[in-house]
Design an enzyme around this catalytic site. Structure first.
Site, PDB file in Angstrom:
ATOM      1  N   LYS A  14       0.465   7.898 -10.259  1.00 51.42           N
ATOM      2  CA  LYS A  14       0.923   6.689  -9.587  1.00 51.42           C
ATOM      3  C   LYS A  14       1.346   5.743 -10.706  1.00 51.42           C
ATOM      4  O   LYS A  14       0.509   5.220 -11.436  1.00 51.42           O
ATOM      5  CB  LYS A  14      -0.195   6.067  -8.746  1.00 51.42           C
ATOM      6  CG  LYS A  14       0.282   4.803  -8.051  1.00 51.42           C
ATOM      7  CD  LYS A  14      -0.832   4.037  -7.395  1.00 51.42           C
ATOM      8  CE  LYS A  14      -0.425   2.577  -7.297  1.00 51.42           C
ATOM      9  NZ  LYS A  14      -1.529   1.723  -6.907  1.00 51.42           N
ATOM     10  N   GLY A  71      -4.498  -6.848  -4.226  1.00 50.37           N
ATOM     11  CA  GLY A  71      -5.769  -7.536  -4.021  1.00 50.37           C
ATOM     12  C   GLY A  71      -5.674  -8.857  -3.283  1.00 50.37           C
ATOM     13  O   GLY A  71      -6.680  -9.536  -3.101  1.00 50.37           O
ATOM     14  N   ALA A 106      -0.796  -1.778  -1.587  1.00 48.68           N
ATOM     15  CA  ALA A 106      -1.247  -3.091  -2.060  1.00 48.68           C
ATOM     16  C   ALA A 106      -0.960  -4.226  -1.089  1.00 48.68           C
ATOM     17  O   ALA A 106       0.104  -4.287  -0.474  1.00 48.68           O
ATOM     18  CB  ALA A 106      -0.627  -3.442  -3.417  1.00 48.68           C
ATOM     19  N   GLY A 107      -1.929  -5.103  -0.951  1.00 50.82           N
ATOM     20  CA  GLY A 107      -1.743  -6.327  -0.187  1.00 50.82           C
ATOM     21  C   GLY A 107      -2.337  -6.317   1.209  1.00 50.82           C
ATOM     22  O   GLY A 107      -2.390  -7.349   1.878  1.00 50.82           O
ATOM     23  N   ASN A 118      -7.223  -0.502  -1.676  1.00 53.19           N
ATOM     24  CA  ASN A 118      -8.496  -0.467  -2.390  1.00 53.19           C
ATOM     25  C   ASN A 118      -9.346  -1.689  -2.021  1.00 53.19           C
ATOM     26  O   ASN A 118     -10.380  -1.601  -1.383  1.00 53.19           O
ATOM     27  CB  ASN A 118      -8.229  -0.407  -3.894  1.00 53.19           C
ATOM     28  CG  ASN A 118      -9.479  -0.135  -4.736  1.00 53.19           C
ATOM     29  OD1 ASN A 118      -9.390   0.299  -5.866  1.00 53.19           O
ATOM     30  ND2 ASN A 118     -10.674  -0.372  -4.215  1.00 53.19           N
ATOM     31  N   THR A 119      -8.839  -2.870  -2.395  1.00 49.13           N
ATOM     32  CA  THR A 119      -9.624  -4.095  -2.215  1.00 49.13           C
ATOM     33  C   THR A 119      -9.998  -4.359  -0.759  1.00 49.13           C
ATOM     34  O   THR A 119     -11.110  -4.830  -0.488  1.00 49.13           O
ATOM     35  CB  THR A 119      -8.844  -5.303  -2.765  1.00 49.13           C
ATOM     36  OG1 THR A 119      -8.372  -4.964  -4.068  1.00 49.13           O
ATOM     37  CG2 THR A 119      -9.722  -6.529  -2.868  1.00 49.13           C
TER      38      THR A 119
END
Lengths: 89, 257
Positions: free
Chosen positions: B100, B161, B187-188, B209-210
């Protein structure tokens, strides 16, 4: 000739025995060669070559592995395990 | 949806939810969250081994590479040289040719440096890597990445994040219409509805992830995300009704008194 050499391992100065190979270094550090990458003076080594690469005075060795990560990088990871320390704001 | 497999560069994936492994309390929580999420692709970072304290356990003792596709990232790289170096190290660490690719442009936003991204992708593709690029929600850049040989593109929904959700759904839709490779929204994402929405728009997968690791109960959020991605995918395939300004009665008028 002294029987030790000075090398840098992951940025830390270490005295190591002369004649040791990359494979010996990993063994002495108790690092299993599975799933680590080794860079010697910026050259990424083939795993099969570890036993054939003797370390020399002033060598810079980087030993890397996989740690937890998504995309986040505003955090500073302690190498090798999941504890994080925030940096920046 | 047994037959609804995601295929990228000849590799088949069961889950359309991909997850990161950062920010968890410990490896046990990481393992549990990933298991509950049903994800079969997990991202990892490449970092120096702790040489002074070898007693610490390794992430891959908890995330079995035989069970999951390990997707190394180049997180934290702000130049083409660094990103290429980390990708090569990841491959040398012996998981696969997948990477990635992240070339970041700015510490505050973590937005991709898309010029650097294209340059690094070209180098790595030439070396046989399967490059999955983390990119902006820019349709032109997405097309360029596909043209140089990326088998999928990973546009962001919002800054990494940030939990802001999809900030530019129209750009994402344009990317989905203009490139012919799988789109992984990366992301986001903040909560389940964001993930469902991404899938309803037609994303092929969502990577986060976050949103999971940072939730008050990461295990419960992992489960929520699993259902959100699944529901969003089903809704996309089912085909939603058009939006209308006025009501349309659901019950027949016929037979009324």
């Amino acid at each position: 000739m002294p029987d030790t050499i000075q090398i840098l391992v992951n940025g830390e100065a270490r005295a190591w025995r002369r004649g040791a190979t990359v494979a010996d270094l990993l063994q002495d550090l108790e690092i299993t060669i599975e799933r680590v990458a080794v860079e010697l003076n910026l050259e990424i080594l083939d795993r099969a070559s570890f036993p054939r690469r003797p370390l020399e005075e002033g060598d810079r060795v980087e030993i890397l592995s996989f740690i937890g990560g998504g995309s986040e990088e505003r955090t500073k990871w302690r190498f090798g395990h999941g504890v994080i320390r925030r940096t920046g704001r | 949806m047994v037959d609804d497999r995601l295929i990228i560069a000849g590799r088949e994936f069961k889950s359309r939810l991909w997850v990161g492994t950062g920010k968890y309390k410990d490896f046990v929580e990481t393992q549990k969250a990933i298991e509950v999420s049903g994800a079969d692709v997990v991202t990892v970072a490449v970092r120096r081994v702790n040489i002074t304290d070898r007693s610490k356990e390794n992430l891959l003792d908890y995330i079995d590479p035989k069970k999951y596709t390990i997707l190394p990232n180049t997180a934290g790289c702000y130049s083409v040289d660094d990103a290429v170096r980390y990708a090569r190290l990841a491959r040398a660490a012996g998981v696969s040719d997948l990477v990635k690719l992240e070339v970041l442009g700015d510490e505050r936003t973590l937005f991709p440096d898309t010029a650097g991204l294209i340059e690094a992708a070209k180098i790595l593709i030439k070396e046989g890597f399967v490059v999955l690029p983390y990119t902006n929600d820019d349709p032109i850049v997405a097309k360029k990445l596909v043209d140089i040989g990326c088998p999928a593109v990973m546009p962001l929904a919002a800054p990494i994040g940030s939990g802001l959700g999809i900030r530019n759904p129209y750009n994402l839709k344009i990317i989905m219409e203009t490139v012919k490779v799988p789109i992984i929204v990366d992301a986001g994402v903040g909560t389940a509805s964001d993930a469902a929405l991404a899938m309803e728009y037609g994303a092929d997968a969502v990577l986060m992830n976050t949103a999971i690791a940072g939730a008050q109960d990461p295990i419960a959020m992992a489960e929520a995300m699993k259902y959100a991605v699944h529901a969003g995918r089903l809704a996309y395939k089912a085909g939603r009704i058009p939006r209308k300004l006025y009501a349309t009665a659901s019950s027949p008028i016929e037979g009324m008194l």
